[in-house]
Design a protein around this motif. Structure first.
Motif, PDB file in Angstrom:
ATOM      1  N   GLN A  14       5.004   7.443  15.303  1.00  0.00           N
ATOM      2  CA  GLN A  14       3.730   6.059  15.052  1.00  0.00           C
ATOM      3  C   GLN A  14       4.554   4.889  14.803  1.00  0.00           C
ATOM      4  OE1 GLN A  14       0.473   7.014  13.133  1.00  0.00           O
ATOM      5  NE2 GLN A  14      -0.695   8.283  15.367  1.00  0.00           N
ATOM      6  N   SER A  15       6.013   4.937  14.368  1.00  0.00           N
ATOM      7  CA  SER A  15       6.362   3.973  13.446  1.00  0.00           C
ATOM      8  C   SER A  15       6.994   3.063  14.830  1.00  0.00           C
ATOM      9  CB  SER A  15       7.089   4.128  12.171  1.00  0.00           C
ATOM     10  OG  SER A  15       8.169   3.016  11.930  1.00  0.00           O
ATOM     11  N   PRO A  16       6.336   1.517  14.898  1.00  0.00           N
ATOM     12  CA  PRO A  16       7.594   1.028  15.472  1.00  0.00           C
ATOM     13  C   PRO A  16       8.860   0.747  15.277  1.00  0.00           C
ATOM     14  CG  PRO A  16       5.915  -0.325  14.141  1.00  0.00           C
ATOM     15  CD  PRO A  16       5.958   0.809  14.023  1.00  0.00           C
ATOM     16  N   ILE A  17       9.286   0.885  13.666  1.00  0.00           N
ATOM     17  CA  ILE A  17      10.522  -0.046  13.560  1.00  0.00           C
ATOM     18  C   ILE A  17      11.435   1.489  12.644  1.00  0.00           C
ATOM     19  CG2 ILE A  17      12.040  -0.992  12.248  1.00  0.00           C
ATOM     20  CD1 ILE A  17       9.865  -3.577  12.029  1.00  0.00           C
ATOM     21  N   VAL A  18      12.510   1.983  13.482  1.00  0.00           N
ATOM     22  CA  VAL A  18      13.032   3.030  12.581  1.00  0.00           C
ATOM     23  C   VAL A  18      15.077   2.041  12.412  1.00  0.00           C
ATOM     24  CG1 VAL A  18      14.219   5.347  12.755  1.00  0.00           C
ATOM     25  CG2 VAL A  18      11.994   4.591  13.856  1.00  0.00           C
ATOM     26  N   LEU A  19      14.770   2.642  11.008  1.00  0.00           N
ATOM     27  CA  LEU A  19      16.307   2.013  10.358  1.00  0.00           C
ATOM     28  C   LEU A  19      17.037   2.267   9.553  1.00  0.00           C
ATOM     29  CD1 LEU A  19      14.708  -2.228   9.030  1.00  0.00           C
ATOM     30  CD2 LEU A  19      15.854  -1.022  10.875  1.00  0.00           C
ATOM     31  N   ASN A  20      17.626   2.612   9.511  1.00  0.00           N
ATOM     32  CA  ASN A  20      18.902   3.354   8.391  1.00  0.00           C
ATOM     33  C   ASN A  20      18.941   2.532   6.875  1.00  0.00           C
ATOM     34  OD1 ASN A  20      20.546   5.112   6.610  1.00  0.00           O
ATOM     35  ND2 ASN A  20      22.182   5.170   8.335  1.00  0.00           N
ATOM     36  N   VAL A  21      18.501   2.588   5.850  1.00  0.00           N
ATOM     37  CA  VAL A  21      19.408   1.164   4.807  1.00  0.00           C
ATOM     38  C   VAL A  21      19.184   1.783   3.597  1.00  0.00           C
ATOM     39  CG1 VAL A  21      16.222   0.119   5.945  1.00  0.00           C
ATOM     40  CG2 VAL A  21      16.482   1.662   4.068  1.00  0.00           C
ATOM     41  N   LYS A  22      20.003   0.480   3.018  1.00  0.00           N
ATOM     42  CA  LYS A  22      20.457   1.403   1.894  1.00  0.00           C
ATOM     43  C   LYS A  22      19.379   0.211   1.037  1.00  0.00           C
ATOM     44  CE  LYS A  22      24.380   1.195  -1.589  1.00  0.00           C
ATOM     45  NZ  LYS A  22      25.507   0.528  -1.365  1.00  0.00           N
ATOM     46  N   ILE A  23      19.100   1.050  -0.643  1.00  0.00           N
ATOM     47  CA  ILE A  23      18.417   1.100  -0.805  1.00  0.00           C
ATOM     48  C   ILE A  23      18.611   0.187  -2.359  1.00  0.00           C
ATOM     49  CG2 ILE A  23      16.422   1.595  -2.657  1.00  0.00           C
ATOM     50  CD1 ILE A  23      15.768   2.044   0.560  1.00  0.00           C
ATOM     51  N   ILE A  24      18.541  -0.879  -2.544  1.00  0.00           N
ATOM     52  CA  ILE A  24      18.784  -2.453  -3.881  1.00  0.00           C
ATOM     53  C   ILE A  24      18.180  -2.233  -4.783  1.00  0.00           C
ATOM     54  CG2 ILE A  24      19.414  -4.222  -3.545  1.00  0.00           C
ATOM     55  CD1 ILE A  24      21.388  -2.760  -1.255  1.00  0.00           C
ATOM     56  N   SER A  25      16.611  -2.090  -4.438  1.00  0.00           N
ATOM     57  CA  SER A  25      16.377  -2.347  -6.294  1.00  0.00           C
ATOM     58  C   SER A  25      14.548  -2.001  -5.585  1.00  0.00           C
ATOM     59  CB  SER A  25      16.236  -3.349  -6.908  1.00  0.00           C
ATOM     60  OG  SER A  25      15.222  -4.393  -5.749  1.00  0.00           O
ATOM     61  N   ILE A  26      14.073  -1.035  -6.201  1.00  0.00           N
ATOM     62  CA  ILE A  26      12.810  -0.745  -6.423  1.00  0.00           C
ATOM     63  C   ILE A  26      12.173  -1.300  -7.858  1.00  0.00           C
ATOM     64  CG2 ILE A  26      11.294   1.106  -7.180  1.00  0.00           C
ATOM     65  CD1 ILE A  26      13.554   2.857  -5.462  1.00  0.00           C
ATOM     66  N   SER A  27      10.775  -1.694  -7.257  1.00  0.00           N
ATOM     67  CA  SER A  27       9.874  -2.417  -8.636  1.00  0.00           C
ATOM     68  C   SER A  27       8.801  -2.036  -8.513  1.00  0.00           C
ATOM     69  CB  SER A  27       9.978  -4.492  -8.664  1.00  0.00           C
ATOM     70  OG  SER A  27       9.112  -4.680  -6.944  1.00  0.00           O
ATOM     71  N   CYS A  28       7.519  -2.285  -9.209  1.00  0.00           N
ATOM     72  CA  CYS A  28       6.680  -2.476  -9.157  1.00  0.00           C
ATOM     73  C   CYS A  28       5.466  -3.399 -10.449  1.00  0.00           C
ATOM     74  CB  CYS A  28       5.849  -1.014  -9.936  1.00  0.00           C
ATOM     75  SG  CYS A  28       4.408   0.381  -9.577  1.00  0.00           S
ATOM     76  N   PRO A  29       5.363  -4.433  -9.642  1.00  0.00           N
ATOM     77  CA  PRO A  29       4.620  -5.410 -10.308  1.00  0.00           C
ATOM     78  C   PRO A  29       3.891  -4.777 -10.350  1.00  0.00           C
ATOM     79  CG  PRO A  29       5.255  -5.761  -8.160  1.00  0.00           C
ATOM     80  CD  PRO A  29       5.339  -4.626  -8.203  1.00  0.00           C
ATOM     81  N   GLY A  30       2.409  -4.286  -9.635  1.00  0.00           N
ATOM     82  CA  GLY A  30       1.317  -4.073  -9.315  1.00  0.00           C
ATOM     83  C   GLY A  30       0.764  -2.679  -9.138  1.00  0.00           C
ATOM     84  N   GLU A  31      -0.249  -2.043  -7.769  1.00  0.00           N
ATOM     85  CA  GLU A  31      -0.576  -0.864  -7.850  1.00  0.00           C
ATOM     86  C   GLU A  31       0.935  -0.710  -7.128  1.00  0.00           C
ATOM     87  OE1 GLU A  31      -4.550   0.565  -7.035  1.00  0.00           O
ATOM     88  OE2 GLU A  31      -4.972  -0.486  -9.527  1.00  0.00           O
ATOM     89  N   THR A  32       0.886  -1.232  -6.294  1.00  0.00           N
ATOM     90  CA  THR A  32       2.009  -0.582  -4.898  1.00  0.00           C
ATOM     91  C   THR A  32       3.730  -1.257  -5.114  1.00  0.00           C
ATOM     92  OG1 THR A  32       0.756  -1.297  -3.440  1.00  0.00           O
ATOM     93  CG2 THR A  32       2.464  -0.180  -2.342  1.00  0.00           C
ATOM     94  N   TYR A  33       4.448   0.435  -5.257  1.00  0.00           N
ATOM     95  CA  TYR A  33       5.652   0.544  -4.982  1.00  0.00           C
ATOM     96  C   TYR A  33       6.373  -0.919  -4.317  1.00  0.00           C
ATOM     97  CZ  TYR A  33       5.769   4.237  -8.047  1.00  0.00           C
ATOM     98  OH  TYR A  33       5.337   4.173  -9.336  1.00  0.00           O
ATOM     99  N   ILE A  34       7.190  -1.710  -4.639  1.00  0.00           N
ATOM    100  CA  ILE A  34       8.432  -2.435  -3.292  1.00  0.00           C
ATOM    101  C   ILE A  34       9.411  -2.093  -3.745  1.00  0.00           C
ATOM    102  CG2 ILE A  34       8.525  -5.218  -3.055  1.00  0.00           C
ATOM    103  CD1 ILE A  34       6.015  -5.649  -4.536  1.00  0.00           C
ATOM    104  N   LEU A  35       9.966  -1.859  -2.645  1.00  0.00           N
ATOM    105  CA  LEU A  35      11.367  -1.635  -1.754  1.00  0.00           C
ATOM    106  C   LEU A  35      12.126  -3.236  -1.754  1.00  0.00           C
ATOM    107  CD1 LEU A  35      10.786   1.850  -0.665  1.00  0.00           C
ATOM    108  CD2 LEU A  35      11.345   1.419  -3.490  1.00  0.00           C
TER     109      LEU A  35
END
Length: 116
Positions: A14-35
């Motif tokens: 169902q995903s409209p976008i499929v990418l090969n990515v490199k994770i640069i950073s992970i943060s969690c300023p609230g209840e959801t993680y942000i990559l």
């Protein structure tokens, strides 16, 4: 909660976008993680967004912040193949597949539907 393989595969389809990515950073300023991720290769783009390989993406995950869980942004294990486990995050520096959808608010950010 781990999704069964059939549900995980359905989210990937169902995903409209499929990418090969490199994770640069992970943060969690609230209840959801942000990559923050660098797109390396576009495998599918059935959206109206242009994916620029020269610019990092902001991806919001369905993972919820657990105050009892100590997030290690350099050691978190990726999910097992065919499963999605909200207690696991990809490792910073890891190259992985990401199944995304654009956020509806037109901010240029993305929601993670499934990960490698």
């Amino acid at each position: 909660m781990t999704l069964p393989p059939w549900a995980y595969a359905e989210r990937q389809q169902q995903s409209p976008i499929v990418l090969n990515v490199k994770i640069i950073s992970i943060s969690c300023p609230g209840e959801t993680y942000i990559l923050r991720a660098r797109p390396l290769r576009v495998l599918r783009n059935h959206s109206n967004r242009v994916i620029d390989l020269n610019h990092n993406l902001i991806i919001f995950t369905p993972f919820k912040n657990d105050p009892d869980r100590h997030l290690s942004t350099d050691r978190a294990a990726p999910p097992l193949a065919g499963e999605w486990n909200p207690n696991e995050l990809p490792t910073v520096g890891t190259e992985t597949l990401a199944w995304l959808r654009p956020q509806a608010d037109q901010t240029g950010h993305y929601d993670l539907m499934a990960s490698g």
